[in-house]
Design an enzyme around this catalytic site. Structure first.
Site, PDB file in Angstrom:
ATOM      1  N   HIS A 258       0.857  -1.186   0.000  1.00  0.00           N
ATOM      2  CA  HIS A 258       0.000   0.000   0.000  1.00  0.00           C
ATOM      3  C   HIS A 258       0.888   1.229   0.000  1.00  0.00           C
ATOM      4  CE1 HIS A 258      -3.096   2.850   1.237  1.00  0.00           C
ATOM      5  NE2 HIS A 258      -3.944   1.957   0.788  1.00  0.00           N
ATOM      6  N   ASP A 309      -7.767  -5.572  -0.061  1.00  0.00           N
ATOM      7  CA  ASP A 309      -8.265  -6.365  -1.188  1.00  0.00           C
ATOM      8  C   ASP A 309      -7.944  -7.850  -1.061  1.00  0.00           C
ATOM      9  OD1 ASP A 309      -9.507  -4.290  -2.490  1.00  0.00           O
ATOM     10  OD2 ASP A 309      -7.694  -3.674  -3.533  1.00  0.00           O
TER      11      ASP A 309
HETATM   12  N1  ACO Z   1       4.210  -7.396  -4.617  1.00  0.00           N
HETATM   13  C1  ACO Z   1       5.553  -7.424  -4.732  1.00  0.00           C
HETATM   14  N2  ACO Z   1       6.341  -6.375  -4.518  1.00  0.00           N
HETATM   15  C2  ACO Z   1       5.737  -5.221  -4.166  1.00  0.00           C
HETATM   16  C3  ACO Z   1       4.349  -5.109  -4.006  1.00  0.00           C
HETATM   17  C4  ACO Z   1       3.585  -6.258  -4.250  1.00  0.00           C
HETATM   18  N3  ACO Z   1       2.257  -6.247  -4.154  1.00  0.00           N
HETATM   19  N4  ACO Z   1       4.040  -3.857  -3.634  1.00  0.00           N
HETATM   20  C5  ACO Z   1       5.196  -3.191  -3.552  1.00  0.00           C
HETATM   21  N5  ACO Z   1       6.208  -4.012  -3.877  1.00  0.00           N
HETATM   22  C6  ACO Z   1       7.626  -3.696  -3.878  1.00  0.00           C
HETATM   23  C7  ACO Z   1       8.025  -2.870  -5.065  1.00  0.00           C
HETATM   24  O1  ACO Z   1       8.295  -3.656  -6.194  1.00  0.00           O
HETATM   25  C8  ACO Z   1       9.239  -2.191  -4.504  1.00  0.00           C
HETATM   26  O2  ACO Z   1      10.281  -3.129  -4.471  1.00  0.00           O
HETATM   27  P1  ACO Z   1      11.789  -2.728  -4.789  1.00  0.00           P
HETATM   28  O3  ACO Z   1      12.136  -1.696  -3.763  1.00  0.00           O
HETATM   29  O4  ACO Z   1      12.512  -4.012  -4.646  1.00  0.00           O
HETATM   30  O5  ACO Z   1      11.746  -2.181  -6.184  1.00  0.00           O
HETATM   31  C9  ACO Z   1       8.869  -1.907  -3.069  1.00  0.00           C
HETATM   32  O6  ACO Z   1       7.905  -2.906  -2.742  1.00  0.00           O
HETATM   33  C10 ACO Z   1       8.283  -0.537  -2.825  1.00  0.00           C
HETATM   34  O7  ACO Z   1       7.129  -0.407  -3.604  1.00  0.00           O
HETATM   35  P2  ACO Z   1       6.611   0.956  -4.207  1.00  0.00           P
HETATM   36  O8  ACO Z   1       6.720   0.898  -5.706  1.00  0.00           O
HETATM   37  O9  ACO Z   1       7.230   2.116  -3.525  1.00  0.00           O
HETATM   38  O10 ACO Z   1       5.140   0.895  -3.798  1.00  0.00           O
HETATM   39  P3  ACO Z   1       4.013   1.900  -4.282  1.00  0.00           P
HETATM   40  O11 ACO Z   1       3.741   2.838  -3.196  1.00  0.00           O
HETATM   41  O12 ACO Z   1       4.248   2.494  -5.607  1.00  0.00           O
HETATM   42  O13 ACO Z   1       2.894   0.831  -4.472  1.00  0.00           O
HETATM   43  C11 ACO Z   1       0.936  -0.303  -4.609  1.00  0.00           C
HETATM   44  C12 ACO Z   1       1.707   0.726  -3.806  1.00  0.00           C
HETATM   45  C13 ACO Z   1       0.707   0.223  -6.026  1.00  0.00           C
HETATM   46  C14 ACO Z   1      -0.413  -0.530  -3.941  1.00  0.00           C
HETATM   47  C15 ACO Z   1       1.753  -1.617  -4.658  1.00  0.00           C
HETATM   48  O14 ACO Z   1       1.980  -2.086  -3.364  1.00  0.00           O
HETATM   49  C16 ACO Z   1       1.130  -2.686  -5.525  1.00  0.00           C
HETATM   50  O15 ACO Z   1       1.292  -2.686  -6.753  1.00  0.00           O
HETATM   51  N6  ACO Z   1       0.348  -3.615  -4.903  1.00  0.00           N
HETATM   52  C17 ACO Z   1      -0.331  -4.624  -5.666  1.00  0.00           C
HETATM   53  C18 ACO Z   1      -1.673  -4.083  -6.162  1.00  0.00           C
HETATM   54  C19 ACO Z   1      -2.675  -3.911  -5.057  1.00  0.00           C
HETATM   55  O16 ACO Z   1      -2.868  -4.810  -4.242  1.00  0.00           O
HETATM   56  N7  ACO Z   1      -3.381  -2.776  -5.053  1.00  0.00           N
HETATM   57  C20 ACO Z   1      -4.406  -2.475  -4.081  1.00  0.00           C
HETATM   58  C21 ACO Z   1      -3.989  -1.354  -3.191  1.00  0.00           C
HETATM   59  S1  ACO Z   1      -5.171  -1.075  -1.893  1.00  0.00           S
HETATM   60  C22 ACO Z   1      -6.484  -0.329  -2.638  1.00  0.00           C
HETATM   61  O17 ACO Z   1      -6.405   0.279  -3.667  1.00  0.00           O
HETATM   62  C23 ACO Z   1      -7.808  -0.460  -1.963  1.00  0.00           C
END
Ligand code: ACO
Length: 374
Positions: A258, A309
């Site tokens: 998140h 989710d």
């Molecule tokens: N699976 C694997 N790795 C992840 C995930 C994930 N779900 N989420 C974040 N990461 C990793 C990133 O790849 C990154 O890794 P790195 O440092 O090795 O490159 C690190 O964690 C930091 O992530 P960010 O890119 O800074 O996270 P951001 O704030 O952009 O992402 C997001 C938030 C988009 C929700 C992300 O966690 C994601 O894509 N999750 C999966 C989709 C999801 O479940 N969305 C629902 C969100 S809740 C809602 O909308 C109600």
């Protein structure tokens, strides 16, 4: 212009003020902790709170429920359109069209006064479930099931989808997910709604745009995508192996992570026991075991906790709902939050129009067509 405040994805940027919800110290709607609301209240009570700012008295709640009940109807033309949309169209696209269509039959569609916007919000919350349920029945060649206007929204969703009296504990579980999905500060879809409202556009336009933003798998679409892998993985061992491989391929595991909650989404914790209970009741413990192992691996390997989710997708599956209804259910609930934000934006409006950092070509002169090389 101060270029130092630029951050990709506006991460950490305060883009406005709100009195609707806060997430800094646990999630609160209008000051009330989400845990207490999920335990003691109903979707309708929370919707009233979020839209009006205060918890309703019994009389106010009865009146609000009555308003929703009375508004639970669709013009025949909309039902006909739902019947004629091609069969394979994703349900989220139907919801987006539905929100827009509802505006065509709403006499106050263009009226952006507070009174009209509040009244339209109630009608949208009452009618979007009909759009979803009617379309679901029609696409399966079934008759639509009219709502029971004296029953709750959660009851009616299960009733209209199945044409069967729903079990009270199923209604309650669905109701809790709807409470948890109502509102979440400046997330992508809510921000979209506020941007639209800031141009002095109307509520149906704002909600239609917000549905488009919610559809994406990085936002609301994730509750459907968790089933992509949960339905594929047959054992905790297979699940553990899959997580390792997916993370190695730098894939994102849907339902985890998140932007704001880095140490855990409180909504996920609230839903977890409902999931376990429903899984046991419906014979879905194997999926729960797979889900638990995935969570353990993602936490261990990436230190990333699940978001709302993850349990919501499972819970809807255990309720026997078609997977492409999961994000539409999120739409139905979040329409309350979007509407409250539209009202808040309208009350102290300033056009939302940020700047961009230009990284394109250097200034250059136009080259006439005949002088350009192939
Ligand atoms: N699976 C694997 N790795 C992840 C995930 C994930 N779900 N989420 C974040 N990461 C990793 C990133 O790849 C990154 O890794 P790195 O440092 O090795 O490159 C690190 O964690 C930091 O992530 P960010 O890119 O800074 O996270 P951001 O704030 O952009 O992402 C997001 C938030 C988009 C929700 C992300 O966690 C994601 O894509 N999750 C999966 C989709 C999801 O479940 N969305 C629902 C969100 S809740 C809602 O909308 C109600």
């Amino acid at each position: 212009m101060n270029e130092t405040i630029y951050r990709p994805g506006l991460e950490g940027i305060v883009a406005g003020q709100t009195s609707i919800s806060s997430i800094a110290d646990g999630l609160r709607y209008r000051g009330y902790p989400i845990e207490q609301l999920a335990q003691h209240s109903s979707f309708e009570e929370v919707a009233y709170l979020v839209l009006h700012g205060e918890l309703p008295t019994q009389g106010q709640l009865d009146q609000f429920r009555n308003q929703i009940g009375q508004a639970m109807e669709l013009p025949e033309e909309i039902t006909a359109t739902l019947r004629s949309i091609p069969p394979g169209v994703p349900m989220m696209d139907v919801m987006r069209t539905g929100a827009s269509l509802l505006g065509h039959w709403d006499e106050q569609a263009q009226d952006i006064s507070t009174e009209a916007t509040l009244a339209k919000a109630v009608r949208l919350v009452a009618r979007l479930p009909l759009v979803m349920c009617y379309r679901h029945r029609l696409r399966q060649g079934q008759q639509v099931v009219p709502p029971r206007k004296d029953q709750s929204l959660a009851y009616n969703i299960l009733w209209m989808l199945r044409d069967q009296e729903p079990q009270p504990d199923h209604v309650r579980a669905l109701d809790v997910t709807l409470i948890l999905y109502v509102e979440h500060e400046f997330n992508a879809s809510t921000f979209t709604a506020r941007v639209v409202a800031s141009t002095l556009s109307d509520l149906h336009s704002a909600v239609t745009a917000a549905i488009g933003a919610l559809k994406g798998p990085l936002h609301g679409g994730a509750n459907e995508r968790v089933l992509d892998y949960l339905l594929k993985l047959r054992s905790p061992e297979e699940a553990a192996q899959w997580v390792g491989q997916a993370l190695q391929r730098k894939e994102r595991i849907m339902g985890f992570g998140h932007r704001v909650y880095r140490t855990g989404d409180p909504r996920a914790a609230i839903l977890a026991p409902y999931c376990e209970q429903l899984a046991a009741q419906t014979g879905n413990q194997p999926m729960e075991a797979v889900a638990a192992r995935i969570e353990q691996e993602v936490r261990q390997q990436k230190n990333i906790p699940p978001n709302v989710d993850y349990p919501a997708g499972r819970l809807y599956y255990y309720l026997g709902l078609a997977v492409d209804l999961y994000t539409p259910l999120f739409v139905i609930s979040r329409t309350v939050g979007w509407s409250a934000h539209v009202l808040e934006q309208q009350a102290a409006n300033r056009l939302i129009r940020p700047r961009a950092r230009y990284v394109g070509a250097q200034p250059r002169d136009y080259v006439p067509l005949e002088q350009r090389r192939e």
